[in-house]
Scaffold this motif. Sequence first.
Motif, PDB file in Angstrom:
ATOM      1  N   TYR A 110      53.015  38.386  48.963  1.00  0.00           N
ATOM      2  CA  TYR A 110      52.703  37.396  47.952  1.00  0.00           C
ATOM      3  C   TYR A 110      51.203  37.443  47.674  1.00  0.00           C
ATOM      4  O   TYR A 110      50.391  37.589  48.603  1.00  0.00           O
ATOM      5  CB  TYR A 110      53.052  35.982  48.437  1.00  0.00           C
ATOM      6  N   ALA A 111      50.840  37.314  46.410  1.00  0.00           N
ATOM      7  CA  ALA A 111      49.432  37.139  46.046  1.00  0.00           C
ATOM      8  C   ALA A 111      49.332  35.820  45.295  1.00  0.00           C
ATOM      9  O   ALA A 111      49.978  35.645  44.261  1.00  0.00           O
ATOM     10  CB  ALA A 111      48.950  38.285  45.171  1.00  0.00           C
ATOM     11  N   VAL A 112      48.547  34.913  45.818  1.00  0.00           N
ATOM     12  CA  VAL A 112      48.407  33.581  45.235  1.00  0.00           C
ATOM     13  C   VAL A 112      46.940  33.381  44.877  1.00  0.00           C
ATOM     14  O   VAL A 112      46.059  33.529  45.734  1.00  0.00           O
ATOM     15  CB  VAL A 112      48.850  32.492  46.237  1.00  0.00           C
ATOM     16  N   ASP A 113      46.685  33.076  43.622  1.00  0.00           N
ATOM     17  CA  ASP A 113      45.303  32.924  43.178  1.00  0.00           C
ATOM     18  C   ASP A 113      45.281  32.103  41.896  1.00  0.00           C
ATOM     19  O   ASP A 113      46.253  32.087  41.143  1.00  0.00           O
ATOM     20  CB  ASP A 113      44.671  34.301  42.929  1.00  0.00           C
ATOM     21  N   ALA A 114      44.164  31.442  41.651  1.00  0.00           N
ATOM     22  CA  ALA A 114      44.022  30.667  40.418  1.00  0.00           C
ATOM     23  C   ALA A 114      43.854  31.564  39.198  1.00  0.00           C
ATOM     24  O   ALA A 114      43.951  31.093  38.072  1.00  0.00           O
ATOM     25  CB  ALA A 114      42.826  29.721  40.531  1.00  0.00           C
ATOM     26  N   SER A 115      43.608  32.836  39.409  1.00  0.00           N
ATOM     27  CA  SER A 115      43.281  33.730  38.308  1.00  0.00           C
ATOM     28  C   SER A 115      44.379  34.753  38.075  1.00  0.00           C
ATOM     29  O   SER A 115      44.771  35.480  38.997  1.00  0.00           O
ATOM     30  CB  SER A 115      41.962  34.449  38.635  1.00  0.00           C
ATOM     31  N   GLU A 116      44.865  34.840  36.842  1.00  0.00           N
ATOM     32  CA  GLU A 116      45.834  35.879  36.489  1.00  0.00           C
ATOM     33  C   GLU A 116      45.244  37.261  36.784  1.00  0.00           C
ATOM     34  O   GLU A 116      45.957  38.179  37.193  1.00  0.00           O
ATOM     35  CB  GLU A 116      46.201  35.819  35.000  1.00  0.00           C
TER      36      GLU A 116
ATOM     37  N   ASN B 226      46.122  26.971  42.196  1.00  0.00           N
ATOM     38  CA  ASN B 226      45.107  26.636  43.172  1.00  0.00           C
ATOM     39  C   ASN B 226      45.730  26.748  44.566  1.00  0.00           C
ATOM     40  O   ASN B 226      46.754  26.129  44.858  1.00  0.00           O
ATOM     41  CB  ASN B 226      44.637  25.195  42.906  1.00  0.00           C
ATOM     42  N   VAL B 227      45.112  27.527  45.449  1.00  0.00           N
ATOM     43  CA  VAL B 227      45.733  27.781  46.748  1.00  0.00           C
ATOM     44  C   VAL B 227      45.787  26.540  47.619  1.00  0.00           C
ATOM     45  O   VAL B 227      46.611  26.457  48.533  1.00  0.00           O
ATOM     46  CB  VAL B 227      45.000  28.905  47.496  1.00  0.00           C
ATOM     47  N   GLN B 228      44.934  25.585  47.376  1.00  0.00           N
ATOM     48  CA  GLN B 228      44.991  24.348  48.155  1.00  0.00           C
ATOM     49  C   GLN B 228      46.316  23.635  47.889  1.00  0.00           C
ATOM     50  O   GLN B 228      46.982  23.164  48.809  1.00  0.00           O
ATOM     51  CB  GLN B 228      43.819  23.430  47.798  1.00  0.00           C
ATOM     52  N   ASP B 229      46.677  23.563  46.619  1.00  0.00           N
ATOM     53  CA  ASP B 229      47.956  22.938  46.280  1.00  0.00           C
ATOM     54  C   ASP B 229      49.112  23.784  46.797  1.00  0.00           C
ATOM     55  O   ASP B 229      50.116  23.252  47.279  1.00  0.00           O
ATOM     56  CB  ASP B 229      48.070  22.763  44.765  1.00  0.00           C
TER      57      ASP B 229
ATOM     58  N   GLY C 176      29.349  20.836  39.411  1.00  0.00           N
ATOM     59  CA  GLY C 176      30.445  21.535  38.767  1.00  0.00           C
ATOM     60  C   GLY C 176      31.669  21.554  39.659  1.00  0.00           C
ATOM     61  O   GLY C 176      31.564  21.516  40.879  1.00  0.00           O
ATOM     62  N   ARG C 177      32.820  21.595  39.049  1.00  0.00           N
ATOM     63  CA  ARG C 177      34.063  21.612  39.809  1.00  0.00           C
ATOM     64  C   ARG C 177      34.828  22.883  39.445  1.00  0.00           C
ATOM     65  O   ARG C 177      34.900  23.265  38.299  1.00  0.00           O
ATOM     66  CB  ARG C 177      34.869  20.351  39.525  1.00  0.00           C
ATOM     67  N   SER C 178      35.395  23.503  40.431  1.00  0.00           N
ATOM     68  CA  SER C 178      36.060  24.770  40.213  1.00  0.00           C
ATOM     69  C   SER C 178      37.293  24.850  41.087  1.00  0.00           C
ATOM     70  O   SER C 178      37.656  23.903  41.781  1.00  0.00           O
ATOM     71  CB  SER C 178      35.122  25.931  40.552  1.00  0.00           C
ATOM     72  N   ARG C 179      37.928  26.007  41.050  1.00  0.00           N
ATOM     73  CA  ARG C 179      39.123  26.215  41.873  1.00  0.00           C
ATOM     74  C   ARG C 179      38.803  26.082  43.358  1.00  0.00           C
ATOM     75  O   ARG C 179      39.699  25.952  44.164  1.00  0.00           O
ATOM     76  CB  ARG C 179      39.690  27.608  41.583  1.00  0.00           C
ATOM     77  N   GLU C 180      37.541  26.135  43.729  1.00  0.00           N
ATOM     78  CA  GLU C 180      37.170  26.045  45.137  1.00  0.00           C
ATOM     79  C   GLU C 180      36.751  24.643  45.558  1.00  0.00           C
ATOM     80  O   GLU C 180      36.402  24.415  46.705  1.00  0.00           O
ATOM     81  CB  GLU C 180      36.046  27.041  45.453  1.00  0.00           C
TER      82      GLU C 180
END
Lengths: 365, 365, 365, 365
Positions: free
Chosen positions: D324-330, D350-353, C124-128
Amino acid sequence: MAFQLPVYHHPDFSALGLDDAPNVRWGTVEQNGVIPEGFHSTSMYPEYFKIDGNWKLAASSRMDACIVLRDDGTLHVVTGRHLKQGDLVALGRSEDGSEGIYVHTDGFEDPTASNGEKFSFRQGRSRETAYTRDYDDLIELLQYERDHGFIEWVMGPAFAFDADSRHAMQRLVEEGYAHALSGGNALATHDLEGAMFHTALGQDIRTQQSMPNGHYNHLDTINRVRRSGSIAQFVDDYDLHDGIMYACVKKSIPFLLAGSIRDDGPLPETIADVYESQHQIRVLARKATTVICMATMLHTIATGNITPSYHVDEDGTVRPVYIYAVDASEFVVNKLHDRGSLSAKTIVTNVQDFIFIVAKGLGVL
Amino acid sequence: MAFQLPVYHHPDFSALGLDDAPNVRWGTVEQNGVIPEGFHSTSMYPEYFKIDGNWKLAASSRMDACIVLRDDGTLHVVTGRHLKQGDLVALGRSEDGSEGIYVHTDGFEDPTASNGEKFSFRQGRSRETAYTRDYDDLIELLQYERDHGFIEWVMGPAFAFDADSRHAMQRLVEEGYAHALSGGNALATHDLEGAMFHTALGQDIRTQQSMPNGHYNHLDTINRVRRSGSIAQFVDDYDLHDGIMYACVKKSIPFLLAGSIRDDGPLPETIADVYESQHQIRVLARKATTVICMATMLHTIATGNITPSYHVDEDGTVRPVYIYAVDASEFVVNKLHDRGSLSAKTIVTNVQDFIFIVAKGLGVL
Amino acid sequence: MAFQLPVYHHPDFSALGLDDAPNVRWGTVEQNGVIPEGFHSTSMYPEYFKIDGNWKLAASSRMDACIVLRDDGTLHVVTGRHLKQGDLVALGRSEDGSEGIYVHTDGFEDPTASNGEKFSFRQGRSRETAYTRDYDDLIELLQYERDHGFIEWVMGPAFAFDADSRHAMQRLVEEGYAHALSGGNALATHDLEGAMFHTALGQDIRTQQSMPNGHYNHLDTINRVRRSGSIAQFVDDYDLHDGIMYACVKKSIPFLLAGSIRDDGPLPETIADVYESQHQIRVLARKATTVICMATMLHTIATGNITPSYHVDEDGTVRPVYIYAVDASEFVVNKLHDRGSLSAKTIVTNVQDFIFIVAKGLGVL
Amino acid sequence: MAFQLPVYHHPDFSALGLDDAPNVRWGTVEQNGVIPEGFHSTSMYPEYFKIDGNWKLAASSRMDACIVLRDDGTLHVVTGRHLKQGDLVALGRSEDGSEGIYVHTDGFEDPTASNGEKFSFRQGRSRETAYTRDYDDLIELLQYERDHGFIEWVMGPAFAFDADSRHAMQRLVEEGYAHALSGGNALATHDLEGAMFHTALGQDIRTQQSMPNGHYNHLDTINRVRRSGSIAQFVDDYDLHDGIMYACVKKSIPFLLAGSIRDDGPLPETIADVYESQHQIRVLARKATTVICMATMLHTIATGNITPSYHVDEDGTVRPVYIYAVDASEFVVNKLHDRGSLSAKTIVTNVQDFIFIVAKGLGVL
């Protein structure tokens, strides 16, 4: 249809061609809390270790621990940080018996089950999955476990926010469907705020109406529990009579409150040291036969890592441990997805609705 | 406590200082489907237009449409693409009456309500919101609307995937709690697959067990409906007796199936032209008094854009239109969040659990 | 490292023990748009049909279509609704050759690849998930496909909301990295609003500042395009000079705008009939060698269903078709997860950041 | 355009009609760690307390703490559990000055800013929000803060999973853009696993390829750090030369590792007591002028609760603290949404990006 425990099948080592497998090797701990290189790390599955020519099952395994051999010949599953100088630790990194270590992943599988079923069990589960059978199965399981097992509920704080789900959980505790609760400081705080002020974070738990200065309610609650000295004393001091913690106090159900860095307070019972919390979670995991994790990624993963997929009863019977992860987010429940087909179930929904449906199904509402 | 319709208050134009407001200006359509520059775009709120010195309410407004004045002095809410050469369209881009256009956003608000309440209504809603009162309110509302209103259900396909939620929806239709259904080709396809094969996309809707070659089931279902020529004929041809579409056929409840680019088939009743679908959604929106959108972002937004926040009964009484958006994702429900405090509610949960709880609450299960 | 096309291996039917497999059976269509019972439904993989003793590959397969044998002996992949009375349709529901139908799922797999690699691809692929290699691979792929393939971008409207991502996409089109665009009415509307007003839904696309009466901007944009009669004419009439649609017009890149029930307008080029839209998506799918679906569940699934996993060049060479699904939601990308290991990639991120990084990597910013 | 610090405006107490406001009342702590009833609970905003007729600003406020008056007349923001018997604690539950307590929420707001702008700032932010300006602003801010402020990064473990984002973070530390790091045991563990094995949880951080027996890598890493006795010693013992922790060690940047119940190990530096962790987070919060929380709900909320919205420099200048709060989830970023318009920004990606784009923008890649 009543719940039936699946039968456990020990491995047939001869059929596996392991009659000539070597005994497992052992390394000696030289420094407290440091493991010898090449150590074997355990899984949640039943694992067998060949000692003096005999395969021996380690009880109550967990993810990522060590196997320690005591002088009396018993095997113990021990976390690395608890190792003492001189401990003997199993070495080896294969799981197929070739180093005297055999991990038995399918002991509960019915050899007559069709492949189709296996496949369907392993598919991803999402908000669009059909959960009808899961609810039916869970209700049957809880009816069985109430009298024959040990049901542990692992809970995020969301339950205390909503009058109906809070009441449903109270009723489950009162009617014997909980042998232990595990959560954090916030769960107990908001539940007790509900008992004292009928709010959670200042909002009425039935109507969502914000109370004037309601943001003080949880702080006043925490402060008063701290003055009382314990949750039980607080319930008594203020003559409270509803909620999840109230039910635990009244029914003497043990609850474990693990502290976290986002806590206010904390409440007197909350454990400050996370590794002591982890240890207490592990103490429960050794007893639990069904674990239901709801709306808490942190506790779900912590508990999942530590809980075996099987339980060895006092008479030596091996039975499965059932783990459920219930959360509104696919991301969270998928974190538990690879625990194997028989023992872990995931349900994607709002936990308030989940607990209401379960309580209705068990007839306690 | 039984549901009470809130009272509508027309604006007091004198108190608003609008006695000397100008009449609204009108522009003439020069080309079919093209609006004159400077046109007024409608909202979902009641809007008043000053004509010959009198303020006139337009019935059945919607987002982003035009106001057309017919020769007989009547006002009509018309989408831009339906304008005809020669139509008179209201011009003006202020909403405070200064151009003869007044948008009345708080006609249903109780002037005695406290600020605290208003604030709490407008807060964000998430999986952690307490929904106890929302369920209570919705059940009272549906009991009222069953006999005095028009209940429209807007549904994604998820309902048909699960035996319990599919049955709950069937029962709601059978017991009079649905005056219309709106969805897509997939909803009907999977529901009919359930009736014919007891599967959805090949998985048993109760057990999730994958049937051998089950991925053919929905294709065979679609193909057979196409051969029968209609859903009603298909239900009859194959003697089906359960499900959502079955209940609609049996109870003569109208259903609207809007086609989409991801459809298989389609079924005979599915509308291929999206603007014809939009028009049919609008026809329903003019009748609806309560709209419940579940698990479909596309249909939820399409319906939300088109549905007024109020309904003018034949006797001229103005009443609110209630819209619910229910979805597992905060992202989806928040798309509807700014429709105003009184008329739109959002609930974040798995819709299967939602419909089961609603049906239980209404006593139809 | 430059991109290398994997080599396709036809099945070795003898080695598969299929020398004595029967010819595939055929049924005759009796009613337009209705398939004979027992029909074979296609997949996105290469499929071979035994005819007169020879195995024949059908070009450009897709999910859930039929195989039609024309009089000239050619095979055609045809959707059920396009069947005509008298058409011969392949029958059979096994995929292993035993009914003369063989589905070849691993034609591009390197037989020397280790199992470990295969396993990791299917997780599976996810945000991580780590996406470093995916970005590297994609950039190499696009560099190759720019000159040797056909790159199709399938886009939700989010791109037009943000100045940087809109500019990045414009640059990709201008520099030859797009052979076709596919999206909906909203994508073009908001992009053109950006070109005319520097806003999207009334908010400045750089600063997010809400413009006074900005909610009229998209309505005015649509209305003016409708007056101009086409997007190209509108770009000319108003002397616009930036954005995605502008770049497509300037570079003569075809764009496909599929209508939906939530559209305003629509724009003149938007296709109202969803099955005509589906057909046009299919026309593109027959040409495409790389498809990148971004931030649109509807179009992603519609395109994914219709796109083969392989492309047969004019010289008969079989090559893979690469499909990417990029979305902020695991739920959406997982909808594509079972298309097989080699051809489909999913990336969980904000698409605005995605396109910016891709454009930077290709050196067009 | 270079970053400009906004000017802080003290309240004008006369203009507010507070010349006759009473002095704030004080209660005495009777029991260690228990607050007097009626206590005032602080916010993250600047708060003023009237003492002997003068309004006095408390420095470094935070959510949900008490104000203690020392004998020397100084004000201190103290958590309830740190109160000592005899401490004087401010009483009062209004914030408008009427009890001698004034909470100043808009000290940094420009009185000339239009309402339109304010409104747009307060809208919900999602994956569809345009973030172009946020990236531009953040890059300018970091350029300023590098030399004039204190930048704290609060990080979940996801950074260590991906080669590019791990390298980007390393470069930011090396180039002076980090004055402190705050995270958990997992962040450091996976980053050090990357330095030793080029994997995270056994997958190559560039290619995602699963290494044989790779699940041992993080356990071996932890065990070896425990043997070395510290992260710095481990980096030295094994001659490591890349990663986030490596950069912190090399540049002597302080890092805070808060323990959690899901930890393996822990690493030697990890703090076991959550309230000691919270205290150390608070020590950082008193110094920080910009805080960037990425991909960790737990640490984001813990830090957000504890961090003031303003910083009082040694010369008495009051400046904003940017969070700042950065996360893939609202869902996660919305948890911080109500900290007020000027000081808190949320980005859904996505925090990697995110970190890659920030590092590119700062020119360190």
